[in-house]
Design an enzyme around this catalytic site. Structure first.
Site, PDB file in Angstrom:
ATOM      1  N   LYS A 118       0.844  -1.210   0.000  1.00  0.00           N
ATOM      2  CA  LYS A 118       0.000   0.000   0.000  1.00  0.00           C
ATOM      3  C   LYS A 118       0.879   1.260   0.000  1.00  0.00           C
ATOM      4  O   LYS A 118       0.637   2.192  -0.756  1.00  0.00           O
ATOM      5  CB  LYS A 118      -0.887  -0.005   1.248  1.00  0.00           C
ATOM      6  CG  LYS A 118      -1.570   1.304   1.514  1.00  0.00           C
ATOM      7  CD  LYS A 118      -2.432   1.266   2.746  1.00  0.00           C
ATOM      8  CE  LYS A 118      -1.727   1.634   4.031  1.00  0.00           C
ATOM      9  NZ  LYS A 118      -1.518   3.067   4.248  1.00  0.00           N
ATOM     10  N   ASN A 119       1.904   1.255   0.854  1.00  0.00           N
ATOM     11  CA  ASN A 119       2.694   2.475   1.009  1.00  0.00           C
ATOM     12  C   ASN A 119       3.622   2.762  -0.177  1.00  0.00           C
ATOM     13  O   ASN A 119       4.257   3.808  -0.224  1.00  0.00           O
ATOM     14  CB  ASN A 119       3.499   2.416   2.313  1.00  0.00           C
ATOM     15  CG  ASN A 119       2.600   2.570   3.526  1.00  0.00           C
ATOM     16  OD1 ASN A 119       1.391   2.823   3.385  1.00  0.00           O
ATOM     17  ND2 ASN A 119       3.167   2.409   4.717  1.00  0.00           N
TER      18      ASN A 119
ATOM     19  N   CYS B 256      -4.893  12.625  13.081  1.00  0.00           N
ATOM     20  CA  CYS B 256      -5.532  11.402  12.618  1.00  0.00           C
ATOM     21  C   CYS B 256      -5.523  10.391  13.744  1.00  0.00           C
ATOM     22  O   CYS B 256      -5.145  10.697  14.877  1.00  0.00           O
ATOM     23  CB  CYS B 256      -4.840  10.846  11.382  1.00  0.00           C
ATOM     24  SG  CYS B 256      -3.368   9.945  11.752  1.00  0.00           S
TER      25      CYS B 256
ATOM     26  N   ARG C  97      -0.236  14.398  12.941  1.00  0.00           N
ATOM     27  CA  ARG C  97       0.722  14.071  11.886  1.00  0.00           C
ATOM     28  C   ARG C  97       1.057  15.348  11.128  1.00  0.00           C
ATOM     29  O   ARG C  97       0.474  15.653  10.093  1.00  0.00           O
ATOM     30  CB  ARG C  97       0.152  12.980  10.976  1.00  0.00           C
ATOM     31  CG  ARG C  97       0.038  11.676  11.733  1.00  0.00           C
ATOM     32  CD  ARG C  97      -0.538  10.582  10.904  1.00  0.00           C
ATOM     33  NE  ARG C  97       0.442   9.895  10.100  1.00  0.00           N
ATOM     34  CZ  ARG C  97       0.221   8.725   9.516  1.00  0.00           C
ATOM     35  NH1 ARG C  97      -0.923   8.125   9.649  1.00  0.00           N
ATOM     36  NH2 ARG C  97       1.151   8.148   8.798  1.00  0.00           N
TER      37      ARG C  97
ATOM     38  N   ASP D 234       4.848   0.346  11.819  1.00  0.00           N
ATOM     39  CA  ASP D 234       3.608  -0.286  11.345  1.00  0.00           C
ATOM     40  C   ASP D 234       3.475  -1.741  11.804  1.00  0.00           C
ATOM     41  O   ASP D 234       2.386  -2.303  11.777  1.00  0.00           O
ATOM     42  CB  ASP D 234       3.535  -0.231   9.806  1.00  0.00           C
ATOM     43  CG  ASP D 234       3.250   1.180   9.310  1.00  0.00           C
ATOM     44  OD1 ASP D 234       2.949   2.054  10.130  1.00  0.00           O
ATOM     45  OD2 ASP D 234       3.330   1.406   8.087  1.00  0.00           O
TER      46      ASP D 234
ATOM     47  N   ARG E 206      -8.426  -0.548   4.833  1.00  0.00           N
ATOM     48  CA  ARG E 206      -7.564   0.465   4.208  1.00  0.00           C
ATOM     49  C   ARG E 206      -6.221  -0.138   3.808  1.00  0.00           C
ATOM     50  O   ARG E 206      -5.557   0.381   2.911  1.00  0.00           O
ATOM     51  CB  ARG E 206      -7.291   1.616   5.188  1.00  0.00           C
ATOM     52  CG  ARG E 206      -8.474   2.542   5.399  1.00  0.00           C
ATOM     53  CD  ARG E 206      -8.080   3.676   6.330  1.00  0.00           C
ATOM     54  NE  ARG E 206      -6.715   4.062   6.059  1.00  0.00           N
ATOM     55  CZ  ARG E 206      -5.779   4.262   6.983  1.00  0.00           C
ATOM     56  NH1 ARG E 206      -6.057   4.145   8.260  1.00  0.00           N
ATOM     57  NH2 ARG E 206      -4.558   4.600   6.646  1.00  0.00           N
TER      58      ARG E 206
HETATM   59  C1  UD1 Z   1       4.538   6.675   6.335  1.00  0.00           C
HETATM   60  C2  UD1 Z   1       3.644   5.461   6.164  1.00  0.00           C
HETATM   61  C3  UD1 Z   1       3.165   4.967   7.503  1.00  0.00           C
HETATM   62  C4  UD1 Z   1       4.354   4.711   8.420  1.00  0.00           C
HETATM   63  C5  UD1 Z   1       5.262   5.932   8.499  1.00  0.00           C
HETATM   64  C6  UD1 Z   1       6.535   5.678   9.280  1.00  0.00           C
HETATM   65  C7  UD1 Z   1       2.615   5.828   4.010  1.00  0.00           C
HETATM   66  C8  UD1 Z   1       1.366   6.076   3.248  1.00  0.00           C
HETATM   67  N1  UD1 Z   1       2.513   5.843   5.352  1.00  0.00           N
HETATM   68  O1  UD1 Z   1       3.738   7.697   6.945  1.00  0.00           O
HETATM   69  O2  UD1 Z   1       2.432   3.762   7.300  1.00  0.00           O
HETATM   70  O3  UD1 Z   1       3.864   4.415   9.711  1.00  0.00           O
HETATM   71  O4  UD1 Z   1       5.643   6.335   7.173  1.00  0.00           O
HETATM   72  O5  UD1 Z   1       7.241   4.625   8.740  1.00  0.00           O
HETATM   73  O6  UD1 Z   1       3.666   5.577   3.445  1.00  0.00           O
HETATM   74  N2  UD1 Z   1       6.718  14.211  11.001  1.00  0.00           N
HETATM   75  C9  UD1 Z   1       6.837  15.524  11.370  1.00  0.00           C
HETATM   76  N3  UD1 Z   1       6.730  16.475  10.391  1.00  0.00           N
HETATM   77  C10 UD1 Z   1       6.517  16.153   9.082  1.00  0.00           C
HETATM   78  C11 UD1 Z   1       6.411  14.795   8.722  1.00  0.00           C
HETATM   79  C12 UD1 Z   1       6.508  13.846   9.709  1.00  0.00           C
HETATM   80  O7  UD1 Z   1       7.017  15.849  12.533  1.00  0.00           O
HETATM   81  O8  UD1 Z   1       6.442  17.071   8.246  1.00  0.00           O
HETATM   82  C13 UD1 Z   1       6.804  13.161  12.042  1.00  0.00           C
HETATM   83  C14 UD1 Z   1       5.458  12.427  12.191  1.00  0.00           C
HETATM   84  O9  UD1 Z   1       4.583  13.103  13.043  1.00  0.00           O
HETATM   85  C15 UD1 Z   1       5.883  11.109  12.747  1.00  0.00           C
HETATM   86  C16 UD1 Z   1       7.242  10.870  12.077  1.00  0.00           C
HETATM   87  O10 UD1 Z   1       7.701  12.158  11.634  1.00  0.00           O
HETATM   88  O11 UD1 Z   1       6.051  11.200  14.122  1.00  0.00           O
HETATM   89  C17 UD1 Z   1       7.194   9.898  10.922  1.00  0.00           C
HETATM   90  O12 UD1 Z   1       6.376  10.401   9.918  1.00  0.00           O
HETATM   91  P1  UD1 Z   1       6.581  10.056   8.378  1.00  0.00           P
HETATM   92  O13 UD1 Z   1       7.822   9.268   8.176  1.00  0.00           O
HETATM   93  O14 UD1 Z   1       6.418  11.319   7.617  1.00  0.00           O
HETATM   94  O15 UD1 Z   1       5.342   9.114   8.119  1.00  0.00           O
HETATM   95  P2  UD1 Z   1       4.259   9.208   6.975  1.00  0.00           P
HETATM   96  O16 UD1 Z   1       4.892   9.534   5.681  1.00  0.00           O
HETATM   97  O17 UD1 Z   1       3.126  10.031   7.445  1.00  0.00           O
END
Ligand code: UD1
Length: 419
Positions: A22-23, A116, A121, A306, A398
Site C-alpha cells: 500500500k505504502n 488522525c 501528523r 507499522d 484500508r
Molecule cells: C509513512 C507510512 C506509515 C508509516 C510511516 C513511518 C505511508 C502512506 N505511510 O507515513 O504507514 O507508519 O511512514 O514509517 O507511506 N513528522 C513531522 N513532520 C513532518 C512529517 C513527519 O514531525 O512534516 C513526524 C510524524 O509526526 C511522525 C514521524 O515524523 O512522528 C514519521 O512520519 P513520516 O515518516 O512522515 O510518516 P508518513 O509519511 O506520514
C-alpha cells in the site's frame, strides 16, 4: 457496517500470496500525475485507500482503469490543481499528491491533513522543504496553497527527521525540474526506492545513495511506463505475527524478506523457525512464543512502527515480559486497551509498552482503533479462546486485501458479517 467474527485457537497452515505494498502504491499513483502519458501499475493492492487515490486521480482529470490488481492511469490531460476537502479526508496519505500536482501544474491547493487516528501528523517538514526549493507556501484557514513561479531549479534539502512522506513529496515536486535536488537525511524505506524506480522508468534520474541521500536530476517531461509494486512488508509481518501467536506452518509467497531483515531475528527470538528462499518465506511455530526484551520502532532499516501493533498482539501471549518502545508516532497504543479486554497484561508508560505475557487471551468484542491496531486485534482474536468480534473494520480494509479471506485460506475460522 461490517464486523469480523473470529473463533480463535486454530493453528495456521498453508500458503499465501502477499499483496502489493500500500505504502508504495499510493505515492506511485500520485506520481502518475506527473506523466504526460499512460502508466500501467501492476500488483496494486485492492484496498479502500487505493480507491480513495483513484478518486483523487479522476478528480484531477486522469482516466483510471482498474482490472484486478492492475491500474492503468492516463494523465495526458490534467484539468485542475485543487483537491477538495472531502477527498483529502478520505485518506491521510493524500498529502503525497501535493508534490505531484505542484510538479505538474505549478500550483496545488488542498486542505491540511490535520490530526488522525495515530496522533498528530504534522507536515512541517514537507512544507519547509518545498519552501527551501523556492515554492511559495501559504496556509489559510486549513487550506494549503502552494505555488511555484517557474520550474524549480533544484537545491539541497536537509530533513531533521527522515520523514517518508516528506521525502516522497520532495521527489515528486522535483521530478519535473530544471535542476538537481539533493535530499539529505532522506527516508530509506523500501517504498522510497520503489518510487525512485518508477520515476526512473518514466525517464527521470533519481539516485538513492547509501546514507539517506536522494539525488533527483529533474527532467522536462516524463513518459509512461509499466511498473510492478513491491510486496507489502507489513502484510508479511502481520501474517508472521499471527503464526507466532497461533502456531502453525505457513509459507508466504511473493514476499521480499530483504525489506524486513531487521525484524526476522525478533521472530526467531520468539521461537519461530524461519526459512527464507528468494521471494518465499516459511515460518513454523510449535510452542508458546518467548518474550522479547527491547524492541524499538525506528526509521528504516530499524523495526517498523507499522509492525508494532501486530507484534504486540503476538507478544501478549509470550512466556515472560517483553518491552516495546514506540519512537515514531505519539499515539500508537490505541489497540492496547482493546487487547486488555481480551486478557492481555500490558502497561503503558509514555512511549513504552511493558507486555507481561499471559498463556491465554479470551475472545471479546473489540473496536479497531486504526489500521495496524485493527490488524493486531485480528492476530489476537486468532489465538484467543472463544469468539472475538472486531468492529470498525473499515480501518483494516484500508491496508489489507480481504484479511478474512487470507486467514481462512490458512485454516482460521474468521468471517465478515454485515451488521
Ligand atoms: C509513512 C507510512 C506509515 C508509516 C510511516 C513511518 C505511508 C502512506 N505511510 O507515513 O504507514 O507508519 O511512514 O514509517 O507511506 N513528522 C513531522 N513532520 C513532518 C512529517 C513527519 O514531525 O512534516 C513526524 C510524524 O509526526 C511522525 C514521524 O515524523 O512522528 C514519521 O512520519 P513520516 O515518516 O512522515 O510518516 P508518513 O509519511 O506520514
Amino acid at each position: 457496517m461490517e464486523n469480523l467474527v473470529i473463533c480463535g485457537g486454530r493453528r495456521l497452515s498453508g500458503e499465501i500470496d502477499i499483496q502489493g505494498a500500500k505504502n508504495s502504491a499510493l505515492p506511485i499513483l500520485a506520481a502518475t500525475v506527473l506523466i504526460k502519458g499512460e502508466s500501467v501499475i501492476h500488483n496494486c493492492p485492492d484496498l479502500s485507500d487505493i480507491d480513495a487515490a483513484i478518486k483523487i486521480l479522476r478528480h484531477l482529470g486522469c482516466k483510471v482503469k482498474k482490472e484486478k490488481n492492475t491500474l492503468t492511469v492516463d494523465s495526458r490531460e490534467i484539468s485542475c490543481y485543487n483537491i477538495p476537502d472531502a477527498l483529502m479526508r478520505e485518506m491521510r496519505s493524500s498529502i503525497v499528491f501535493l508534490g505531484s500536482v505542484l510538479g505538474r501544474t505549478g500550483m496545488a491547493v488542498m486542505s491540511s491533513p490535520g490530526g488522525c487516528d495515530i496522533g498528530l501528523r504534522p507536515i512541517d517538514l514537507h512544507l519547509s522543504s518545498l519552501r527551501t526549493l523556492g515554492v511559495r507556501v501559504e496556509e489559510c484557514h486549513g487550506t494549503l496553497i502552494c505555488k511555484r513561479e517557474k520550474q524549480l531549479a533544484g537545491g539541497v534539502v536537509s530533513l531533521s527527521f527522515p520523514s517518508v512522506g516528506a521525502t516522497e513529496n520532495i521527489m515528486l515536486a522535483c521530478a519535473l525540474s530544471r535542476g538537481r535536488t539533493v535530499i539529505l537525511n532522506a527516508a530509506r524505506e523500501p517504498e522510497i526506492k520503489d518510487l525512485a524506480d518508477f520515476l526512473n522508468s518514466c525517464g527521470c534520474n533519481v539516485e538513492i545513495g547509501s546514507h539517506g541521500t536522494v539525488v533527483i536530476s529533474g527532467v522536462k517531461e516524463l513518459h509512461g511506463c509499466e511498473h510492478s509494486v513491491i510486496p507489502d512488508r507489513i502484510a508479511s509481518l502481520t501474517f508472521m505475527s499471527a503464526v507466532a501467536s497461533s502456531g502453525g506452518d505457513v509459507t508466504l509467497n511473493k514476499t521480499d524478506s530483504s525489506s524486513f531483515m531487521s525484524v526476522i531475528p525478533i521472530f526467531e527470538q520468539m521461537g519461530c523457525e524461519i526459512a527464507n528462499r528468494s521471494n518465499r518465506l516459511r515460518i513454523r511455530m510449535n510452542k508458546r512464543p518467548k518474550s522479547v526484551m527491547d524492541i524499538r520502532t525506528m526509521p528504516y532499516p530499524g523495526f517498523p512502527t507499522d509492525a508494532q501493533a501486530p507484534v504486540t498482539a503476538a507478544l501478549s501471549v509470550a512466556q515472560g515480559t517483553s518491552v516495546l518502545v514506540e519512537n515514531i508516532f505519539e499515539n500508537r497504543f490505541k489497540h492496547i486497551p482493546e487487547l486488555q479486554r481480551m486478557g492481555a497484561r500490558i502497561k503503558i508508560e509514555g512511549k513504552v509498552a511493558i507486555i507481561d505475557g499471559t498463556d491465554r487471551l479470551y475472545g471479546a468484542r473489540v473496536f479497531s482503533p486504526d489500521l495496524r491496531g485493527g490488524a493486531a486485534l485480528v492476530v489476537a482474536g486468532l489465538c484467543a479462546q472463544g469468539e472475538t468480534v472486531v468492529e470498525q473494520i473499515c480501518h483494516i480494509d484500508r491496508g489489507y486485501e480481504c484479511i478474512e479471506k487470507s486467514f481462512s485460506q490458512l485454516g482460521a475460522d474468521i468471517k465478515r458479517i454485515i451488521v
